[in-house]
Motif scaffolding. Structure first.
Motif, PDB file in Angstrom:
ATOM      1  N   SER A 316       0.678  -1.277   0.006  1.00  0.00           N
ATOM      2  CA  SER A 316       0.034  -0.066   0.015  1.00  0.00           C
ATOM      3  C   SER A 316       0.637   1.188  -0.049  1.00  0.00           C
ATOM      4  O   SER A 316       0.270   2.235  -0.206  1.00  0.00           O
ATOM      5  N   VAL A 317       2.094   1.103   0.231  1.00  0.00           N
ATOM      6  CA  VAL A 317       3.077   2.431   0.408  1.00  0.00           C
ATOM      7  C   VAL A 317       2.986   3.093  -1.136  1.00  0.00           C
ATOM      8  O   VAL A 317       2.995   4.370  -1.011  1.00  0.00           O
ATOM      9  N   GLY A 318       3.096   2.289  -2.006  1.00  0.00           N
ATOM     10  CA  GLY A 318       3.114   2.892  -3.551  1.00  0.00           C
ATOM     11  C   GLY A 318       2.010   3.832  -3.821  1.00  0.00           C
ATOM     12  O   GLY A 318       1.995   4.884  -3.911  1.00  0.00           O
ATOM     13  N   PRO A 319       0.932   3.167  -3.624  1.00  0.00           N
ATOM     14  CA  PRO A 319      -0.464   3.914  -3.871  1.00  0.00           C
ATOM     15  C   PRO A 319      -0.594   5.174  -3.031  1.00  0.00           C
ATOM     16  O   PRO A 319      -1.037   6.244  -3.490  1.00  0.00           O
ATOM     17  N   VAL A 320      -0.128   4.957  -1.583  1.00  0.00           N
ATOM     18  CA  VAL A 320      -0.348   6.122  -0.762  1.00  0.00           C
ATOM     19  C   VAL A 320       0.522   7.386  -1.218  1.00  0.00           C
ATOM     20  O   VAL A 320       0.105   8.361  -1.371  1.00  0.00           O
ATOM     21  N   ILE A 321       1.514   6.929  -1.527  1.00  0.00           N
ATOM     22  CA  ILE A 321       2.619   7.967  -2.157  1.00  0.00           C
ATOM     23  C   ILE A 321       2.166   8.484  -3.333  1.00  0.00           C
ATOM     24  O   ILE A 321       2.245   9.801  -3.584  1.00  0.00           O
ATOM     25  N   SER A 322       1.635   7.843  -4.068  1.00  0.00           N
ATOM     26  CA  SER A 322       0.854   8.201  -5.424  1.00  0.00           C
ATOM     27  C   SER A 322      -0.069   9.476  -5.282  1.00  0.00           C
ATOM     28  O   SER A 322      -0.220  10.404  -5.783  1.00  0.00           O
ATOM     29  N   ALA A 323      -1.138   8.943  -4.205  1.00  0.00           N
ATOM     30  CA  ALA A 323      -2.018  10.008  -3.812  1.00  0.00           C
ATOM     31  C   ALA A 323      -1.256  11.187  -2.899  1.00  0.00           C
ATOM     32  O   ALA A 323      -2.060  12.123  -3.442  1.00  0.00           O
ATOM     33  N   LEU A 324      -0.439  11.223  -2.496  1.00  0.00           N
ATOM     34  CA  LEU A 324       0.104  12.269  -1.802  1.00  0.00           C
ATOM     35  C   LEU A 324       0.783  13.322  -2.739  1.00  0.00           C
ATOM     36  O   LEU A 324       1.114  14.368  -2.370  1.00  0.00           O
ATOM     37  N   THR A 325       1.612  12.693  -3.843  1.00  0.00           N
ATOM     38  CA  THR A 325       2.357  13.579  -4.572  1.00  0.00           C
ATOM     39  C   THR A 325       1.843  13.862  -5.867  1.00  0.00           C
ATOM     40  O   THR A 325       2.772  14.423  -6.641  1.00  0.00           O
ATOM     41  N   GLY A 326       0.720  13.380  -6.198  1.00  0.00           N
ATOM     42  CA  GLY A 326       0.159  13.598  -7.497  1.00  0.00           C
ATOM     43  C   GLY A 326      -0.013  15.178  -7.746  1.00  0.00           C
ATOM     44  O   GLY A 326       0.333  15.839  -8.741  1.00  0.00           O
ATOM     45  N   ILE A 327      -0.810  15.886  -6.805  1.00  0.00           N
ATOM     46  CA  ILE A 327      -1.051  17.493  -6.894  1.00  0.00           C
ATOM     47  C   ILE A 327       0.048  18.036  -6.853  1.00  0.00           C
ATOM     48  O   ILE A 327       0.329  19.291  -7.765  1.00  0.00           O
ATOM     49  N   PRO A 328       1.089  17.853  -6.051  1.00  0.00           N
ATOM     50  CA  PRO A 328       2.232  18.517  -6.020  1.00  0.00           C
ATOM     51  C   PRO A 328       3.153  18.470  -7.381  1.00  0.00           C
ATOM     52  O   PRO A 328       3.876  19.295  -7.778  1.00  0.00           O
ATOM     53  N   ALA A 329       3.180  17.179  -7.697  1.00  0.00           N
ATOM     54  CA  ALA A 329       3.721  16.767  -8.993  1.00  0.00           C
ATOM     55  C   ALA A 329       3.166  17.775 -10.186  1.00  0.00           C
ATOM     56  O   ALA A 329       3.937  18.477 -11.103  1.00  0.00           O
ATOM     57  N   GLY A 330       1.666  18.350 -10.259  1.00  0.00           N
ATOM     58  CA  GLY A 330       1.323  18.736 -11.302  1.00  0.00           C
ATOM     59  C   GLY A 330       1.650  20.408 -11.166  1.00  0.00           C
ATOM     60  O   GLY A 330       1.838  21.316 -12.104  1.00  0.00           O
ATOM     61  N   ARG A 331       1.900  20.767  -9.763  1.00  0.00           N
ATOM     62  CA  ARG A 331       2.352  22.287  -9.625  1.00  0.00           C
ATOM     63  C   ARG A 331       3.590  22.448 -10.098  1.00  0.00           C
ATOM     64  O   ARG A 331       3.929  23.500 -10.450  1.00  0.00           O
ATOM     65  N   ILE A 332       4.484  21.203  -9.698  1.00  0.00           N
ATOM     66  CA  ILE A 332       5.882  21.376 -10.390  1.00  0.00           C
ATOM     67  C   ILE A 332       6.029  21.813 -11.781  1.00  0.00           C
ATOM     68  O   ILE A 332       6.765  22.268 -12.414  1.00  0.00           O
ATOM     69  N   VAL A 333       5.154  20.711 -12.498  1.00  0.00           N
ATOM     70  CA  VAL A 333       4.899  20.766 -13.903  1.00  0.00           C
ATOM     71  C   VAL A 333       4.580  22.562 -14.503  1.00  0.00           C
ATOM     72  O   VAL A 333       5.252  23.062 -15.205  1.00  0.00           O
ATOM     73  N   ASP A 334       3.671  22.907 -13.667  1.00  0.00           N
ATOM     74  CA  ASP A 334       3.191  24.324 -13.910  1.00  0.00           C
ATOM     75  C   ASP A 334       4.382  25.337 -13.895  1.00  0.00           C
ATOM     76  O   ASP A 334       4.592  26.286 -14.587  1.00  0.00           O
ATOM     77  N   ARG A 335       5.194  25.108 -12.933  1.00  0.00           N
ATOM     78  CA  ARG A 335       6.311  25.982 -12.507  1.00  0.00           C
ATOM     79  C   ARG A 335       7.747  25.760 -13.250  1.00  0.00           C
ATOM     80  O   ARG A 335       8.163  26.763 -13.673  1.00  0.00           O
ATOM     81  N   LEU A 336       7.635  24.500 -13.586  1.00  0.00           N
ATOM     82  CA  LEU A 336       9.323  24.188 -14.418  1.00  0.00           C
ATOM     83  C   LEU A 336       9.131  23.948 -15.653  1.00  0.00           C
ATOM     84  O   LEU A 336      10.171  23.769 -16.577  1.00  0.00           O
ATOM     85  N   GLY A 337       7.953  23.609 -16.253  1.00  0.00           N
ATOM     86  CA  GLY A 337       7.688  23.178 -17.448  1.00  0.00           C
ATOM     87  C   GLY A 337       7.796  21.577 -17.676  1.00  0.00           C
ATOM     88  O   GLY A 337       8.315  20.870 -17.114  1.00  0.00           O
ATOM     89  N   ALA A 338       6.804  21.153 -18.650  1.00  0.00           N
ATOM     90  CA  ALA A 338       6.592  19.828 -18.873  1.00  0.00           C
ATOM     91  C   ALA A 338       7.699  19.099 -19.330  1.00  0.00           C
ATOM     92  O   ALA A 338       8.135  18.040 -18.812  1.00  0.00           O
ATOM     93  N   SER A 339       8.382  19.651 -20.399  1.00  0.00           N
ATOM     94  CA  SER A 339       9.600  19.040 -20.958  1.00  0.00           C
ATOM     95  C   SER A 339      10.729  18.571 -19.905  1.00  0.00           C
ATOM     96  O   SER A 339      11.087  17.368 -19.807  1.00  0.00           O
ATOM     97  N   PHE A 340      11.076  19.530 -19.056  1.00  0.00           N
ATOM     98  CA  PHE A 340      11.955  19.313 -18.086  1.00  0.00           C
ATOM     99  C   PHE A 340      11.727  18.372 -16.836  1.00  0.00           C
ATOM    100  O   PHE A 340      12.365  17.396 -16.475  1.00  0.00           O
ATOM    101  N   VAL A 341      10.315  18.441 -16.417  1.00  0.00           N
ATOM    102  CA  VAL A 341       9.655  17.522 -15.680  1.00  0.00           C
ATOM    103  C   VAL A 341       9.593  16.174 -15.911  1.00  0.00           C
ATOM    104  O   VAL A 341       9.914  15.284 -15.025  1.00  0.00           O
TER     105      VAL A 341
END
Length: 479
Positions: A316-341
């Motif tokens: 269950s560790v993997g899915p829980v980490i996925s749930a916690l990191t999905g939204i921050p990952a999207g914000r990082i994409v908006d900030r740094l750009g899709a190609s780099f991320v």
């Protein structure tokens, strides 16, 4: 990818600021339902075998029917959304999912349940394809990454929630409850979609629906999916024949698509480096992620000697980490750009696969969790960035089919990971004949399988660099 949104934007109405958040919640709930439909049924297979006095080989079709229906129809569902209107098609898909979920909960026989699950998978294909396609109609362009991250989070929550929710419902109310519980959720989703999704009209250009191409693609995908699933770990002549049929169907599909006036998939789109590269990377990454679900439980139970409850906790560790990191990952994409991320995510996945190939041998459960804790955020970063890179500038008349192709590449990767990488692990660890090998042999299989997984992520990194360096001519994906 060159921008083509501006010249088509008049065909769809973006959600007003006051309702945009609720529209996005509706899309997120669609992703939750489609992933929940996959994961919640697995835990019920023993109960279904007992209820219908059936073998495991028969009841596993309750899961396979759903997956096959999604895989075969997801591109066509996206294209129909382009032609009929994204909002209308998504509402229809939610309605179908709700109806099929209710049927799954009341049918009197196993084969009717399998048929209802296939119908539910058809609705889920619409939910998966058009939820991603609708993002550009509900959020501002500079918030696309955050929205994609939210959808990724909801998909992960559905995957993680399924087994635990299903277990509780099985204990409290029996197997029918695991399907009936999705009916009120789907009804809520239907209300939100009808109330808050922005209105749209058909945006597909001329020619209508490509029936021959749809049929050939469906037959090719069905043959491939069956080739990788029938027979379990034993590959026989039937599998070979199905692989040949899949290749033949794919060849005929390409020939037909080159001739029809309104193709299901425009072959010229593959000249776009971002598009074709993203599909290839998506398939490779999904193959790698599937290894954790196939190899992980076997290694934890047989090599490390964990009991079933502890295995479930570690898994269950993997899915829980996925749930916690999905939204921050999207914000990082908006900030740094899709190609780099994209590249950052792939690098993290490579490190995670390398850790899983080496560290657990010395550090046991802690080493395994460490590898998953590196691999999973990398996957979420990649998914949010890759989906954003592809969907950012796709013209409205192709968003449904392009979204469907993204989901298709992911599903094909999952199927390939379960079959090919699972077969590799079985061969190396000596479990092909069903025997129980020595823990050290299983650990060797773990190391080699994740070493191959790391090689796949390195191949994805190479593709990412080729895309960024512009070695292929970029063309817009438009109608």
């Amino acid at each position: 990818m060159q921008s083509n949104v501006s010249q088509h934007d008049t065909t769809t109405a973006q959600a007003p600021d006051g309702t945009g958040r609720w529209a996005l919640i509706s899309l997120a709930l669609s992703m939750l339902l489609s992933s929940l439909g996959i994961s919640i049924a697995n835990v019920a297979l023993p109960s279904l075998a007992e209820a219908f006095d059936a073998s495991f080989q028969r009841v596993q079709w309750v899961v396979l029917a759903y997956l096959l229906a999604v895989t075969i129809t997801i591109v066509s569902a996206g294209r129909l959304g382009d032609l009929a209107g994204h909002r209308r098609m998504l509402i229809g898909g939610i309605s179908l999912f709700a109806l099929a979920s209710g049927l799954c909960g009341v049918v009197p026989s196993l084969w009717l349940l399998i048929g209802a699950r296939a119908l539910q998978g058809l609705g889920a294909a619409v939910l998966m394809a058009l939820s991603i396609a609708f993002v550009r109609d509900t959020v501002a362009k500079d918030r696309t990454g955050s929205a994609m991250g939210l959808l990724g989070t909801m998909s992960a929550i559905g995957t993680a929630l399924g087994p635990s929710l299903g277990g509780v419902l099985l204990t409290a109310a029996g197997w029918r409850a695991i399907f009936l519980v999705m009916v009120p959720l789907a009804v809520l989703n239907l209300f939100l979609a009808r109330r808050f999704l922005p209105s749209s009209r058909p945006v597909g250009k001329g020619g209508g629906f490509d029936a021959p191409g749809t049929l050939l693609l469906g037959l090719a995908l069905a043959a491939y999916a069956l080739a990788t699933t029938v027979g379990g770990s034993h590959m026989g002549w039937l599998n070979v024949a199905l692989f040949f049929a899949a290749a033949l169907g794919a060849g005929l599909f390409i020939k037909v698509e080159a001739r029809v006036t309104s193709p299901l998939i425009q072959l010229a789109a593959f000249r776009d480096a971002t598009f074709s590269g993203s599909l290839m990377m998506n398939a490779l990454v999904s193959t790698v992620m599937m290894v954790t679900f196939v190899v992980g439980p076997f290694y934890l139970a047989r090599a490390l000697g964990l009991n079933a409850a502890f295995v479930g906790m570690v898994m269950s560790v993997g899915p829980v980490i996925s749930a916690l990191t999905g939204i921050p990952a999207g914000r990082i994409v908006d900030r740094l750009g899709a190609s780099f991320v994209v590249t950052v995510g792939l690098v993290l996945m490579t490190i995670g696969a390398s850790v899983l190939a080496t560290v657990p041998t010395s550090f046991g459960v802690a080493g395994y969790v460490l590898g998953i804790a590196v691999l999973t955020p990398g996957y979420q970063l990649f998914q949010a960035a890759n989906n954003t890179a592809v969907m950012m500038d796709v013209s409205p008349d192709r968003r449904g089919v392009v979204s469907g192709m993204l989901s298709l590449s992911r599903n094909l990767g999952l199927i390939t990971g379960a079959s090919v990488m699972g077969a590799l692990f079985a061969f190396v660890s000596g479990t092909v004949d069903g025997s129980v090998p020595h823990p050290e042999t299983i650990a060797t299989g773990m190391r080699i399988t994740f070493a191959v997984a790391g090689a796949l992520t390195l191949a994805a990194i190479a593709i990412a660099f080729l895309v960024r360096s512009g070695t292929a001519t970029a063309k817009p994906i438009e109608g």
